[in-house]
Design a protein around this motif. Structure first.
Motif, PDB file in Angstrom:
ATOM      1  N   THR A  20       0.837  -1.205   0.000  1.00 43.60           N
ATOM      2  CA  THR A  20       0.000   0.000   0.000  1.00 43.60           C
ATOM      3  C   THR A  20       0.871   1.255   0.000  1.00 43.60           C
ATOM      4  OG1 THR A  20      -1.772  -1.170   1.145  1.00 43.60           O
ATOM      5  CG2 THR A  20      -1.801   1.239   1.280  1.00 43.60           C
ATOM      6  N   ALA A  21       1.852   1.288   0.885  1.00 42.19           N
ATOM      7  CA  ALA A  21       2.752   2.448   0.992  1.00 42.19           C
ATOM      8  C   ALA A  21       3.564   2.638  -0.294  1.00 42.19           C
ATOM      9  CB  ALA A  21       3.682   2.289   2.184  1.00 42.19           C
ATOM     10  N   LEU A  22       4.003   1.541  -0.877  1.00 47.94           N
ATOM     11  CA  LEU A  22       4.795   1.615  -2.105  1.00 47.94           C
ATOM     12  C   LEU A  22       3.993   2.226  -3.246  1.00 47.94           C
ATOM     13  CD1 LEU A  22       7.456   0.957  -3.546  1.00 47.94           C
ATOM     14  CD2 LEU A  22       6.510  -1.312  -4.033  1.00 47.94           C
ATOM     15  N   VAL A  23       2.774   1.792  -3.419  1.00 47.40           N
ATOM     16  CA  VAL A  23       1.936   2.340  -4.500  1.00 47.40           C
ATOM     17  C   VAL A  23       1.613   3.809  -4.240  1.00 47.40           C
ATOM     18  CG1 VAL A  23      -0.332   2.191  -5.616  1.00 47.40           C
ATOM     19  CG2 VAL A  23       1.036   0.125  -5.269  1.00 47.40           C
ATOM     20  N   ALA A  25       3.418   5.934  -2.576  1.00 50.57           N
ATOM     21  CA  ALA A  25       4.667   6.669  -2.816  1.00 50.57           C
ATOM     22  C   ALA A  25       4.968   6.791  -4.310  1.00 50.57           C
ATOM     23  CB  ALA A  25       5.827   5.988  -2.097  1.00 50.57           C
ATOM     24  N   LEU A  26       4.726   5.733  -5.062  1.00 49.83           N
ATOM     25  CA  LEU A  26       4.943   5.781  -6.514  1.00 49.83           C
ATOM     26  C   LEU A  26       4.003   6.781  -7.179  1.00 49.83           C
ATOM     27  CD1 LEU A  26       5.505   2.006  -7.349  1.00 49.83           C
ATOM     28  CD2 LEU A  26       7.141   3.880  -7.689  1.00 49.83           C
ATOM     29  N   TYR A  27       2.747   6.808  -6.726  1.00 47.96           N
ATOM     30  CA  TYR A  27       1.788   7.772  -7.268  1.00 47.96           C
ATOM     31  C   TYR A  27       2.306   9.201  -7.050  1.00 47.96           C
ATOM     32  CZ  TYR A  27      -2.506  10.032  -8.664  1.00 47.96           C
ATOM     33  OH  TYR A  27      -3.416  10.814  -9.326  1.00 47.96           O
ATOM     34  N   VAL A  28       2.723   9.486  -5.834  1.00 50.69           N
ATOM     35  CA  VAL A  28       3.239  10.821  -5.510  1.00 50.69           C
ATOM     36  C   VAL A  28       4.497  11.113  -6.327  1.00 50.69           C
ATOM     37  CG1 VAL A  28       4.229  12.278  -3.691  1.00 50.69           C
ATOM     38  CG2 VAL A  28       2.244  10.839  -3.188  1.00 50.69           C
ATOM     39  N   ALA A  29       5.420  10.176  -6.386  1.00 48.21           N
ATOM     40  CA  ALA A  29       6.687  10.390  -7.095  1.00 48.21           C
ATOM     41  C   ALA A  29       6.471  10.676  -8.575  1.00 48.21           C
ATOM     42  CB  ALA A  29       7.594   9.172  -6.918  1.00 48.21           C
ATOM     43  N   VAL A  30       5.616   9.910  -9.226  1.00 46.58           N
ATOM     44  CA  VAL A  30       5.357  10.131 -10.656  1.00 46.58           C
ATOM     45  C   VAL A  30       4.665  11.473 -10.871  1.00 46.58           C
ATOM     46  CG1 VAL A  30       4.099   9.270 -12.683  1.00 46.58           C
ATOM     47  CG2 VAL A  30       5.354   7.667 -11.221  1.00 46.58           C
ATOM     48  N   THR A  31       3.722  11.801  -9.998  1.00 48.47           N
ATOM     49  CA  THR A  31       3.015  13.089 -10.116  1.00 48.47           C
ATOM     50  C   THR A  31       3.988  14.250  -9.935  1.00 48.47           C
ATOM     51  OG1 THR A  31       0.992  12.086  -9.262  1.00 48.47           O
ATOM     52  CG2 THR A  31       1.103  14.494  -9.242  1.00 48.47           C
ATOM     53  N   VAL A  32       4.845  14.172  -8.932  1.00 45.84           N
ATOM     54  CA  VAL A  32       5.801  15.247  -8.647  1.00 45.84           C
ATOM     55  C   VAL A  32       6.844  15.343  -9.763  1.00 45.84           C
ATOM     56  CG1 VAL A  32       7.638  15.989  -7.074  1.00 45.84           C
ATOM     57  CG2 VAL A  32       5.461  15.210  -6.167  1.00 45.84           C
ATOM     58  N   ALA A  63      -4.352   2.695  -1.253  1.00 47.16           N
ATOM     59  CA  ALA A  63      -3.027   3.121  -1.730  1.00 47.16           C
ATOM     60  C   ALA A  63      -3.126   4.282  -2.718  1.00 47.16           C
ATOM     61  CB  ALA A  63      -2.304   1.936  -2.380  1.00 47.16           C
ATOM     62  N   VAL A  64      -3.982   4.143  -3.711  1.00 51.29           N
ATOM     63  CA  VAL A  64      -4.113   5.185  -4.734  1.00 51.29           C
ATOM     64  C   VAL A  64      -4.760   6.435  -4.140  1.00 51.29           C
ATOM     65  CG1 VAL A  64      -5.157   5.790  -6.957  1.00 51.29           C
ATOM     66  CG2 VAL A  64      -4.115   3.535  -6.636  1.00 51.29           C
ATOM     67  N   THR A  65      -5.767   6.256  -3.306  1.00 50.82           N
ATOM     68  CA  THR A  65      -6.414   7.418  -2.671  1.00 50.82           C
ATOM     69  C   THR A  65      -5.399   8.200  -1.840  1.00 50.82           C
ATOM     70  OG1 THR A  65      -8.548   6.277  -2.614  1.00 50.82           O
ATOM     71  CG2 THR A  65      -8.268   8.162  -1.137  1.00 50.82           C
ATOM     72  N   LEU A  66      -4.607   7.501  -1.066  1.00 49.72           N
ATOM     73  CA  LEU A  66      -3.571   8.151  -0.265  1.00 49.72           C
ATOM     74  C   LEU A  66      -2.564   8.878  -1.165  1.00 49.72           C
ATOM     75  CD1 LEU A  66      -2.392   8.662   2.544  1.00 49.72           C
ATOM     76  CD2 LEU A  66      -1.200   6.473   2.353  1.00 49.72           C
ATOM     77  N   GLY A  67      -2.153   8.234  -2.244  1.00 50.70           N
ATOM     78  CA  GLY A  67      -1.237   8.867  -3.196  1.00 50.70           C
ATOM     79  C   GLY A  67      -1.814  10.143  -3.786  1.00 50.70           C
TER      80      GLY A  67
END
Length: 169
Positions: A20-23, A25-32, A63-67
């Motif tokens: 969950t945390a990995l996804v 974090a990946l969502y945030v990283a790609v967006t940023v 995971a995605v909602t948190l991202g």
């Protein structure tokens, strides 16, 4: 007393939390990383590819909602984008899981999910209309097309990734 049950349970919990945390974090990283095209009336948020993960496992709803919530703090319209984007994402992810539950063809599930997400961009258009006085219908169209393009590119990526890694685990 057999403690192996507790060991397996905690290992599963750690594994679930890690995925969950990995996804997120990946969502945030790609967006940023792609922030120049991730926000605004014309946007191509490639991190939206992670929306497809909910088709493989329910853990990815959180995971995605948190991202999305974390990434939206970087949005110029964060004041509305964090709560509205977070709630809308959560509800649309649940809707996609529900609507595609009985569809057996993965490609068809992805097409339906992409269309639902593109349609749901009225929430982004509404925010931009409220904050920047942009025309609602034109903004909904441009953001919806961007979402459809993001979901198409992302859908192909996730589909191919699932061929190599079982995303349902």
């Amino acid at each position: 007393m057999d403690t192996s049950v507790f060991k397996d349970s905690s290992r599963t919990s750690v594994s679930e939390l890690t995925k969950t945390a990995l996804v997120a974090a990946l969502y945030v990283a790609v967006t940023v990383l792609l922030s120049v095209i991730s926000f605004g009336a014309v946007q191509l948020r490639l991190s939206e590819m992670f929306n497809y993960l909910v088709l493989y496992h329910k853990r990815y709803v959180v995971a995605v909602t948190l991202g999305v919530v974390l990434a939206n703090f970087l949005s110029p319209t964060w004041i509305l984008d964090v709560p509205i984007g977070g709630i809308a994402t959560f509800l649309v992810l649940l809707l996609c899981r529900r609507v595609t539950k009985n569809i057996t063809n993965d490609i068809m599930k992805m097409v339906v999910t992409a269309l639902i997400f593109a349609f749901s961009m009225f929430t982004v258009a509404g925010q931009l209309t409220i904050l920047y006085d942009l025309p609602f219908w034109a903004t909904w169209f441009t953001v919806g097309i961007g979402e459809l393009l993001s979901m198409t590119v992302g859908g192909l990526t996730i589909f191919l990734l699932n061929k190599k890694i079982d995303l349902s685990k």
